[in-house]
Write a protein that holds these residues in place. Structure first.
Motif, mmCIF file in Angstrom:
data_model
loop_
_atom_site.group_PDB
_atom_site.id
_atom_site.type_symbol
_atom_site.label_atom_id
_atom_site.label_comp_id
_atom_site.label_asym_id
_atom_site.label_seq_id
_atom_site.Cartn_x
_atom_site.Cartn_y
_atom_site.Cartn_z
ATOM 1 N N ASN A 12 0.890 -1.251 -0.148
ATOM 2 C CA ASN A 12 -0.035 -0.045 -0.063
ATOM 3 C C ASN A 12 0.705 1.109 0.183
ATOM 4 O O ASN A 12 0.320 2.351 0.278
ATOM 5 C CB ASN A 12 -1.039 -0.100 0.933
ATOM 6 C CG ASN A 12 -0.431 0.155 2.390
ATOM 7 O OD1 ASN A 12 0.445 0.658 2.445
ATOM 8 N ND2 ASN A 12 -1.141 -0.347 3.525
ATOM 9 N N GLY A 13 2.198 1.097 -0.355
ATOM 10 C CA GLY A 13 3.079 2.332 -0.628
ATOM 11 C C GLY A 13 3.517 3.103 0.799
ATOM 12 O O GLY A 13 4.324 3.848 0.717
ATOM 13 N N SER A 14 3.199 2.432 1.829
ATOM 14 C CA SER A 14 3.484 3.210 3.066
ATOM 15 C C SER A 14 4.830 2.915 3.278
ATOM 16 O O SER A 14 5.590 3.506 4.256
ATOM 17 C CB SER A 14 2.701 2.682 4.239
ATOM 18 O OG SER A 14 2.307 1.152 4.390
ATOM 19 N N SER A 64 4.736 11.162 -1.674
ATOM 20 C CA SER A 64 5.030 10.163 -2.893
ATOM 21 C C SER A 64 3.612 10.213 -3.731
ATOM 22 O O SER A 64 2.603 10.446 -3.041
ATOM 23 C CB SER A 64 5.315 8.923 -2.274
ATOM 24 O OG SER A 64 4.401 7.655 -2.648
ATOM 25 N N GLN A 65 3.708 9.658 -4.808
ATOM 26 C CA GLN A 65 2.730 9.649 -5.768
ATOM 27 C C GLN A 65 1.551 8.518 -5.231
ATOM 28 O O GLN A 65 0.334 8.999 -5.465
ATOM 29 C CB GLN A 65 3.477 9.006 -7.060
ATOM 30 C CG GLN A 65 2.760 9.003 -8.275
ATOM 31 C CD GLN A 65 3.558 8.569 -9.490
ATOM 32 O OE1 GLN A 65 4.704 8.455 -9.355
ATOM 33 N NE2 GLN A 65 3.069 8.317 -10.395
ATOM 34 N N LYS A 66 1.935 7.635 -4.610
ATOM 35 C CA LYS A 66 0.992 6.760 -3.954
ATOM 36 C C LYS A 66 0.656 7.113 -2.627
ATOM 37 O O LYS A 66 1.240 7.865 -1.910
ATOM 38 C CB LYS A 66 1.642 5.523 -4.027
ATOM 39 C CG LYS A 66 1.208 4.223 -4.704
ATOM 40 C CD LYS A 66 1.951 2.894 -4.316
ATOM 41 C CE LYS A 66 0.841 1.665 -4.399
ATOM 42 N NZ LYS A 66 1.660 0.374 -4.175
ATOM 43 N N VAL A 122 -9.461 15.180 0.666
ATOM 44 C CA VAL A 122 -8.954 15.349 2.035
ATOM 45 C C VAL A 122 -7.928 14.538 2.334
ATOM 46 O O VAL A 122 -6.836 14.797 3.047
ATOM 47 C CB VAL A 122 -10.222 15.025 2.871
ATOM 48 C CG1 VAL A 122 -9.771 15.276 4.413
ATOM 49 C CG2 VAL A 122 -11.295 15.944 2.456
ATOM 50 N N LYS A 123 -7.902 13.233 1.923
ATOM 51 C CA LYS A 123 -6.699 12.416 2.173
ATOM 52 C C LYS A 123 -5.420 13.088 1.626
ATOM 53 O O LYS A 123 -4.252 12.828 2.089
ATOM 54 C CB LYS A 123 -6.852 11.021 1.044
ATOM 55 C CG LYS A 123 -7.636 10.164 1.809
ATOM 56 C CD LYS A 123 -7.652 8.838 1.052
ATOM 57 C CE LYS A 123 -8.440 7.802 1.689
ATOM 58 N NZ LYS A 123 -8.561 6.392 0.953
ATOM 59 N N THR A 142 -1.955 16.058 -6.786
ATOM 60 C CA THR A 142 -3.252 16.421 -7.196
ATOM 61 C C THR A 142 -3.955 15.441 -7.950
ATOM 62 O O THR A 142 -5.046 15.334 -8.531
ATOM 63 C CB THR A 142 -3.540 17.830 -7.806
ATOM 64 O OG1 THR A 142 -2.572 17.683 -8.736
ATOM 65 C CG2 THR A 142 -3.132 18.642 -6.808
ATOM 66 N N SER A 143 -3.226 14.142 -8.366
ATOM 67 C CA SER A 143 -3.976 13.174 -9.105
ATOM 68 C C SER A 143 -5.009 12.772 -8.540
ATOM 69 O O SER A 143 -5.002 12.258 -7.323
ATOM 70 C CB SER A 143 -2.976 12.015 -9.697
ATOM 71 O OG SER A 143 -2.549 11.405 -8.615
#
Lengths: 369, 256
Positions: free
Chosen positions: A201-203, B87-89, B144-145, B167-168
């Motif tokens: 999950n990228g964390s 990060s992007q994710k 919001v995330k 902002t994706s």
């Protein structure tokens, strides 16, 4: 290494665990279900095995012979057997075997001639067959003493006494060994998911963008699972002692040491899987194959390692589960001392260190890439 | 060291290779303190790789890197303390609350509880966050995330922010709000290094670096880029070119 960061990591892991009912149910439910299955369902003691009698002699002697069998408690009589039905009944599993008493049996006995009786037995389930076969063998002596006037003529009287488990109680043998499976599952399975979850999950990116060190991540993640595995094995211990009345004659201190080392070994394997595969579904499968199957099949829980082919004995001997099993059984039933268990203990330590070293090296290299 | 003399980011012939493949080739650029620097390029152009080096996540294969005056000689952690990386994710934990996520991030950076608490108040105030600090992150809307992600990036008060496609997947209204924050951060003296696929966002940058296949192909202000790429307007229509036209011509090698 900063203690505070490691503890913060552990705290976060605990929060994940507490919010995921699956993990909690698994860690409490799994040991209980396992013990119920194995403790109650698996029983290598067969009582009341159904045997039919095809008595074509039909004399006093032939009926007495059948009686010897059925008064032993091991066998139950299925009456009225005809030659054409004999194998059919076995095939349909209505009975496990048939005693065939040939015509003239009674006459031969009366005239003190050698007589023969054949028993057909279902050989499909060889586990059961070999045990029932032993029971039938033990009937020989009883039959002999029934039909000869004097005491059985044998120059040597061999008497077997079973030490440690005098009644060969299957549960005494199986239930303590379940600690091995419980730790194997909780330890390997759950930790296998934790690191791969962070990657997935990228964390992990978030963690890596902070000055946290690989060892802090690994240790922080391991700590909560040590507690879970410890709780799971305590549960099995309590059920074994209280519900199944398994005796414990060894040292509790040694037991705790062994459990802790084995927990670390399992967690290290889980982390190694997690670090290598990075995807939760792959990690789950690997944990099943590497964690659960070996601890069920190659640990000696059910199948004796000694009777396995060379190759599998080799495989078993590099699994921590196999050595831990020796320690568990030795402590519960035999009260073995540390000196007697020094080989399994050293193997256990050695085999735990290897995955820890590989996992932290691999993890460190991945992070520095 | 004064602000004028020291750039926030200085790259000199930065090269990053994965095996034989060079994800970033001889990238040379510098970003001034307080600048909003746009980093554009197609997917796979090497933007994220370059950013990961600048955030101390990845060691360069060769070239010089100076982030807030620091190079890799003092280890990656010195750099990690100066920069904030979004990060992007989405990298926060869904099953933790907003506050728990921020607390965790603060503890990874060893920020004392009291300081962290004050800092969170400031940040929430700054980003205008009012969705409830004890809400589970999974229950937040995606815009919001992203706000919370930004908050987590600001926890240690970094000098330089690296925002990788912040902002994706966010609604236009939320994007506008997010860029307001970016400008506010720059006004406070923070350097913002941002990647985006939205050309209206690129217009907001002080300068833009265009990447293609690991190489820097242009580095100008948005206006300069448009003027220099199409000095006499669009070839067919004669209209004024947009950044999108420039992007298509330079990055994708197509004209329209």
């Amino acid at each position: 290494m900063k203690l505070s960061r490691m503890l913060a990591m552990a705290k976060k892991e605990v929060m994940h665990i507490l919010r995921d009912p699956f993990t909690i149910i698994m860690s409490i439910g799994f040991p209980i279900i396992l013990v119920i299955y194995f403790g109650f369902a698996i029983d290598f003691d067969f009582r009341g095995v159904k045997l039919a009698v095809y008595d074509s002699d039909n004399t006093r002697q032939s009926r007495e012979l059948a009686n010897v069998f059925f008064s032993s408690g091991y066998f139950k009589l299925e009456k009225g057997m005809y030659p054409e039905k004999m194998t059919k009944e076995i095939e349909l599993e209505k009975d496990f075997g048939t005693i065939i008493i040939p015509p003239g049996f009674g006459r031969k006995i009366a005239s003190r001639k050698e007589s023969a009786v054949q028993i057909l037995v279902d050989g499909t389930d060889n586990q059961k067959t070999s045990i029932v076969g032993r029971y039938i063998g033990s009937m020989q002596k009883a039959v002999a003493s029934r039909f000869s006037d004097a005491a059985p003529q044998s120059p040597v009287d061999i008497r077997v006494r079973y030490l440690y488990n005098p009644e060969l109680n299957t549960q005494w043998f199986i239930v303590p060994g379940l600690i091995v499976v419980v730790i194997g599952l909780l330890g390997i399975f759950m930790t296998a998911l934790t690191v791969s979850k962070e990657w997935e999950n990228g964390s992990m990116e978030l963690l890596l963008s902070t000055p946290v060190k690989p060892l802090e991540i690994i240790l922080g993640k391991i700590i909560p699972y040590v507690a879970i595995s410890l709780a799971g094995s305590s549960l099995v211990y309590l059920i074994a002692r209280l519900v199944f009345g398994v005796p414990f004659v060894g040292s509790h201190f040694l037991l705790i040491c062994a459990v802790l080392i084995y927990i670390v070994a399992s967690l290290a394997q889980g982390i190694l899987i997690s670090v290598t595969l990075r995807q939760q579904n792959k990690a789950t499968q690997a944990a099943l194959i590497l964690g659960i199957l070996p601890s069920l099949l190659l640990s000696g829980l059910i199948f004796p390692i000694e009777s396995m082919p060379m190759f599998f004995r080799g495989v078993a001997s590099i699994l921590p589960a196999r050595w831990f099993m020796i320690i568990i059984r030795g402590l519960f039933l035999k009260g073995s001392t540390f000196t007697e268990l020094s080989l399994p203990f050293s193997m256990l330590v050695l085999l735990s260190l290897i995955p820890i070293i590989i996992a932290s090296k691999k993890f460190k290299r991945d992070l520095e890439q | 060291m004064n602000g004028k003399a020291m750039n926030a980011v200085e790259l000199n012939k930065l090269t990053v290779k994965f095996g034989d493949f060079a994800a970033v080739k001889d990238l040379t650029l510098s970003v001034e303190k307080g600048e909003i620097f746009g980093f554009l390029g197609a997917n796979g152009a090497g933007k994220t790789t370059a950013i990961r080096v600048m955030c101390g996540l990845l060691l360069p294969t060769s070239g010089d890197v100076r982030i807030a005056g620091l190079d890799f000689s003092r280890g990656k952690n010195a750099i990690k303390r100066k920069v904030g990386y979004m990060s992007q994710k989405f990298t926060l934990y869904d099953d933790l609350t907003v506050l728990e996520n921020l607390n965790f991030k603060a503890s990874m950076r060893k920020i004392p509880d009291e300081t962290a608490k004050q800092r969170f108040e400031q940040i929430f105030d700054f980003i205008g966050f009012n969705s409830g600090q004890n809400t589970m992150v999974r229950e937040l809307a995606s815009g919001v995330k992203q706000q919370v992600s930004l908050a987590a990036t600001l926890v240690h008060n970094p000098e330089i922010l690296f925002l990788d496609e912040p902002t994706s997947g966010v609604s236009p209204a939320m994007r506008a709000k997010f860029w307001l924050l970016i400008r506010k951060l720059a006004a406070e003296g923070k350097t913002v290094f941002v990647t985006t696929h939205y050309m209206d966002e690129a217009e907001e940058c002080d300068r833009i670096a265009l990447m293609r296949a690991g190489k820097l192909i242009a580095l100008r202000s948005p206006q300069q880029l448009k003027d220099e790429t199409y000095p006499s307007g669009m070839p067919l229509s004669g209209k004024k070119p947009t950044l999108e036209d420039v992007f298509i011509k330079l990055v994708e090698g197509d004209e329209r």
